[in-house]
Scaffold this active site. Structure first.
Site, mmCIF file in Angstrom:
data_model
loop_
_atom_site.group_PDB
_atom_site.id
_atom_site.type_symbol
_atom_site.label_atom_id
_atom_site.label_comp_id
_atom_site.label_asym_id
_atom_site.label_seq_id
_atom_site.Cartn_x
_atom_site.Cartn_y
_atom_site.Cartn_z
ATOM 1 N N GLU B 70 -20.015 73.647 72.596
ATOM 2 C CA GLU B 70 -19.629 73.890 71.026
ATOM 3 C C GLU B 70 -20.664 73.535 69.892
ATOM 4 O O GLU B 70 -21.119 74.146 69.040
ATOM 5 C CB GLU B 70 -18.279 73.263 70.615
ATOM 6 C CG GLU B 70 -17.126 74.183 71.230
ATOM 7 C CD GLU B 70 -16.923 73.712 72.647
ATOM 8 O OE1 GLU B 70 -17.672 72.746 73.188
ATOM 9 O OE2 GLU B 70 -15.897 74.055 73.375
ATOM 10 N N HIS B 139 -4.486 71.536 71.472
ATOM 11 C CA HIS B 139 -4.544 73.134 71.379
ATOM 12 C C HIS B 139 -3.689 73.734 70.505
ATOM 13 O O HIS B 139 -3.695 74.746 70.481
ATOM 14 C CB HIS B 139 -4.408 73.634 72.800
ATOM 15 C CG HIS B 139 -5.451 73.462 73.800
ATOM 16 N ND1 HIS B 139 -5.507 72.148 74.484
ATOM 17 C CD2 HIS B 139 -6.685 73.980 74.205
ATOM 18 C CE1 HIS B 139 -6.313 71.977 75.347
ATOM 19 N NE2 HIS B 139 -7.231 73.226 75.165
#
Lengths: 351, 337, 321
Positions: B70, B139
């Site tokens: 990322e 998440h």
């Protein structure tokens, strides 16, 4: 609206509407006298079939509950049988059609005559006229180029271009001749059609029309085209109606949704320059005097967008109707009167 | 007008913007899926299927699968954006900003200001947000308040397919870095969405319902929770005005204040933990700018100050629901000074 | 190397040296806001690399970036104005020493996160690759930052995406106050390149010719093959991590040794004169011009206008709402 809240209504007015969401139009078709909503039949968010009962209004809030009950029961019973007879075919869908390589959208109801809409609006603007007239005629409501569901691309935006597209559409759907009703920009397009293809135009009804030889408010048009946010658009839309309170959230949202589409602003700017401002120097005599078919003009006395022509400036072949307490949207603000006038002209002029 | 899901609306928007502008590229993990594998090279279209079919249409030069990196690909997007491309980066879960925070909040957000306006950073970061499908603490967060903290970022939380298409179009065409948060539970929501492209401006709240008794400001899926609550409340004679800010940065404070001026009461619904979130932000703003309008204390309906639990029953307990909103509304309506 | 290139290289190294030595003096008097990290001793690194870059190539600097900027062609006067937070600074006073940036010469400013330039360089290279214009991106990375995850991620991504990036590690001996030999597992940054399937080279950073030759080969390969590479440059800095650093972590006599034996300017001068590539007179002319330039801009900057207060709100967004 809560029971007991003020509303403009006549006694036992039936609120006939496609969806409750378009509450703005409810107000628009209501009669002039003030009344009280005494019973809400539909819940907000419900979808009501055309002709369904939304609520009951009365002149006084003190009206007896049981008389309202009786009314509601009778109406619902009647409506059920009518709806059963007619089936559910009434909620026809608009059709997209490719004409000359460009997408155009129209809605057909009934059998007989046609309408054309004005700038910034779409075929839904005829929602209180088309179904009523379709009880007698074949009625097409269509989206002009760059409007509603039609393609958002234009060459010049001239009346010639807009009118030519209408003729191509009519060819495509097999209509040789028709009675034409045009509002605002649609009126200008109608005048263009009548001048260019008079043999296909049985009669003309112009409503708050551009292109009739009088100026259209430049501040309205510029403001309408430039406004992309609710706060900017709201005061502009209020200019459309004699009663500015008719403008509500749903109406603003619908207009914003139409205006947001890519290409719309550029197209409307072209149209404004090529089709509205370029023809306003003409006189009613020059524009309308040479047309030979039956011709009427309907204008709201409170129209703040399209300048109302002087009755005495009208050529002899034109019948003019001026409606009190109505603005630029007579077909919504006084749908019943407008429908009757159209019907009278159509039945009298041709058959 | 065709009916489309939230997922389809986003996919359509990406296709149309990539067709419209060759500078638009997509970057992310498994946005194609199957890269470097023997089988289908368009296997996934993102873990939730949002970008399905795009690599087949636009090829691997414009739809770039990445290693799990990322920080690298987010930084690369910043560099690409400063050099003429308009990347749309899929961060997948918004929680993953934790591993590229520097790239998003120090680089993307600040380059334009820090460099005196020499380079804009026209990039869009798509990420899913919110709880409700048992994806647990790492998440499921709703991080719009975190992003809204940073000047330089614009933060969008769309509430429906129509809104998603218009706001994503605006995001991709915008010259600033935009965080576009897609609520997981909305992906299958259907709505009429025009085939044509259109932009919805940032910083203009949407008023979903007009009412004179209470203003409810809600963000993302919470708008639907508020709407459900308000339908029931209407039957009790309480009319709610529901405001969806659309973007938490910029924030349309004017519409919120105007509404509170009319109603005198404010409930804010936010699926985040209760400290330093969107609800506290709006609450503070109204307390400061609209104190004179208030007839009752402001109430905030938020998640509790806990990480997000996994067990479905606990997760349900965690999220604001119509009952909690309804209770809060009735509390402010019933308030007796 | 062409004579004009040698003259340019010398002028740049001399400008950096004088710019930084004067900065050292000015900082001690309290006239410079914030922190500055001086590049003295490492001039041949950035200048050697930049001698091999074309106009559309991009250099990404670090917080020790005055020399990086000057090597890439940034105007010394506007650089100095930025470091002093003046209105005429390159970034209008929003960047300062650590973030100064000049897109007109394709110099991307530094990052407080130190390693982020490596990732941003991947995007710069991706854009170049998309345009097929043959440009390369060169991030300068301190050896301390080399241990950041983002740098290793960027090396991997550059290799996987086949990007024209030359990662230049400036190993100046210290990450703040921590020794490189201790902090870098394996000791060799260039050796990490092989793990990412790219060539890695290490050279002495005080030797302009060694740097430029190594850079030439790697940059040329990146440009032609669109593949990344690593270049490690070893040269200790002459000053502290930042100005004010007492540098008690250094060994006895270390700085004296560096200045007498490993000064890139002395080494460059001795070589070009010994080889008859340049004359003492030619170098003296440059010395004099640079001396005048530095004196002039340092005098001017103290009187230069501060940014208008309204500038606080400018440029937060490229498209404000």
């Amino acid at each position: 609206m809560l029971p007991g809240s003020k509303a403009r209504a006549s006694r036992f007015l039936l609120v006939r509407i496609v969806e409750v969401e378009t509450e703005k139009i409810v107000n628009a078709v209501e009669a002039d006298t003030a009344g009280i909503l005494v019973r809400r039949v539909a819940e907000e968010g419900d979808t009501i079939v055309v002709g369904g009962l939304l609520g009951v209004m009365a002149e006084r809030a003190e009206i007896a509950d049981d008389s309202v009950d009786v009314f509601v029961a009778e109406y619902q019973e009647h409506f059920k049988s009518v709806a059963a007879e007619e089936g559910t075919e009434r909620s026809a869908e608009p059709v997209d059609i490719e004409v000359g390589g460009r997408k155009m959208r129209y809605l057909e109801l009934g059998s007989g005559e046609k309408t054309i809409d004005g700038m910034g609006g779409d075929l839904n603007g005829w929602m209180f006229n088309q179904p009523a007239l379709a009880e007698h005629y074949r009625v097409l409501a269509l989206d002009l180029l760059a409007h509603g569901g039609s393609v958002k691309e234009l060459e010049t935006g001239s009346l010639e271009e807009l009118a030519a597209a209408v003729l191509v559409l009519l060819d495509a759907v097999g209509v040789d001749e028709a009675h034409f009703v045009g509002h605002s920009l649609g009126g200008a397009v109608t005048v263009q059609l009548a001048a260019e293809a008079g043999d296909r135009v049985n009669s003309v009804t112009l409503i708050g029309s551009a292109g009739a030889g009088t100026p259209v408010s430049r501040s309205y048009i510029d403001g309408f085209i430039g406004a992309n946010r609710r706060k900017d658009l709201k005061p502009i839309l209020k200019q459309l109606f004699a009663d500015p309170e008719l403008v509500n959230r749903d109406m603003i949202n619908d207009v914003l949704k139409a205006k947001r589409l890519d290409g719309v602003e550029v197209c409307w700017r072209k149209i404004a320059d090529a089709s509205i401002f370029s023809v306003e120097d003409l006189t009613p005599e020059a524009v309308l005097g040479k047309l030979s078919m039956p011709l009427q003009i309907i204008w709201g006395k409170e129209d703040r967008v399209a300048t109302r022509p002087e009755e005495r400036s009208m050529p002899e072949n034109v019948v003019m109707h001026v409606l009190d307490d109505v603005g630029h949207m007579p077909q919504l603000e006084a749908a019943g009167v407008v429908n009757d006038l159209i019907k009278t002209l159509v039945d009298g002029g041709n058959s | 007008m065709p009916l489309k899901t939230f997922r389809q609306a986003i996919n359509d928007t990406l296709v149309q913007e990539m067709q419209r502008d060759v500078r638009v590229i997509l970057i992310g993990e498994d946005i194609a899926g199957g890269t470097g594998c023997e089988g289908d090279g368009d296997a996934w279209g993102g873990p939730l299927g949002v970008t399905k079919g795009l690599i087949s249409e636009f090829g691997p030069d414009r739809v770039l699968d990445t290693p799990i990196s990322e920080a690298a690909f987010m930084g690369a997007a910043v560099g690409a954006a400063m050099n003429g491309l308009r990347p749309v980066v899929d961060l997948m879960f918004n929680d993953f900003v934790s591993v590229c925070f520097d790239q998003v909040c120090n680089q993307a957000a600040k380059c334009h200001y820090m460099y005196g306006g020499q380079n804009s950073v026209p990039m869009t970061i798509r990420a899913n947000t919110g709880a409700g499908i048992s994806t647990a603490a790492q998440h499921s967060q709703s991080l719009h308040p975190v992003f809204s903290f940073f000047p330089g970022l614009k933060v969008v939380v769309p509430t429906s397919p129509y809104e998603a298409k218009g706001l994503l179009t605006t995001a991709i065409r915008d010259d600033d870095p935009v965080i576009f948060l897609e609520t997981k539970l909305l992906y299958d929501m259907e709505e009429d969405v025009p085939d044509e492209s259109y932009e919805i401006p940032f910083g203009e709240a949407n008023i979903l319902r007009e009412g004179g008794d209470v203003t409810i400001v809600a963000v993302g899926r919470m708008v639907h929770v508020a709407t459900e609550a308000s339908a029931a409340l209407a039957r009790k004679g309480i009319e709610c005005e529901i405001i969806d800010p659309r973007t938490t940065s910029p924030l349309d404070t004017e519409t919120i204040l105007e509404s509170v001026e009319e109603t005198g009461r404010l409930v804010i619904v936010d699926e985040t933990t209760p400290r330093c979130n969107f609800a506290t932000d709006v609450s503070a703003m109204v307390a400061q700018e609209g104190f004179a309008f208030l007839k009752a204390p402001i109430r905030m309906v938020t998640a509790p100050h806990t990480p997000i639990p996994f067990a479905p029953n606990l997760e349900q307990l965690y999220m604001p629901d119509p009952a909690k909103v309804s209770a809060a509304v009735q509390q402010v309506v019933g308030y007796q000074g | 190397m062409e004579k004009s290139k040698l003259l340019t290289a010398y002028r740049k190294m001399r400008t950096i040296r004088d710019f930084e030595e004067r900065m050292h003096v000015e900082f001690a008097t309290g006239g410079v806001p914030g922190f500055v990290h001086l590049y003295v001793g490492q001039e041949a690194c950035a200048v050697g690399v930049c001698s091999q870059l074309e106009g559309n190539d991009t250099l990404l600097g670090t917080h020790r970036g005055h020399g990086h900027a000057l090597a890439k062609g940034v105007d010394a006067r506007r650089l100095l104005f930025e470091i002093f937070g003046r209105a005429e600074g390159l970034c209008g006073g929003n960047a300062g020493s650590c973030h100064v940036h000049d897109s007109s010469v394709r110099y991307i400013g530094a990052n407080s996160g130190v390693g982020s330039g490596a990732a941003i360089a991947c995007g710069v290279a991706l854009a170049a690759k998309t345009r097929s214009d043959g440009a390369v991106a060169v991030p300068l990375i301190g050896e301390g930052a080399a241990n950041q995850g983002v740098v290793l991620e960027a090396m991997n991504l550059a290799s996987v995406w086949k990007l024209p990036v030359v990662f230049v590690f400036e190993n100046n001996g210290y990450a703040e106050a921590t020794g490189s030999d201790w902090a870098i597992a394996g000791g060799e940054l260039w050796g990490r390149a092989a793990a990412f399937d790219m060539p890695g080279v290490a050279v002495e950073g005080h030797d302009f010719f060694a740097v430029s030759e190594a850079a030439a080969e790697l940059i040329d390969r990146a440009r032609k093959e669109s593949r990344p590479a690593v270049l490690e440059l070893r040269q200790k800095r002459f000053y502290g991590h930042f100005e004010g650093d007492a540098q008690t972590y250094r060994g006895d006599g270390e700085v004296d040794y560096l200045r007498s034996e490993r000064d890139c300017l002395t080494i460059f001068t001795d070589r070009v004169i010994a080889e008859d590539w340049l004359t003492k007179e030619e170098l003296a002319v440059i010395d004099e011009e640079v001396t005048t330039l530095i004196a002039d801009i340092y005098e001017e900057v103290k009187e230069a206008a501060l940014p208008a207060e309204s500038r606080l709100f400018d440029n937060v967004y490229a498209s404000p709402y």
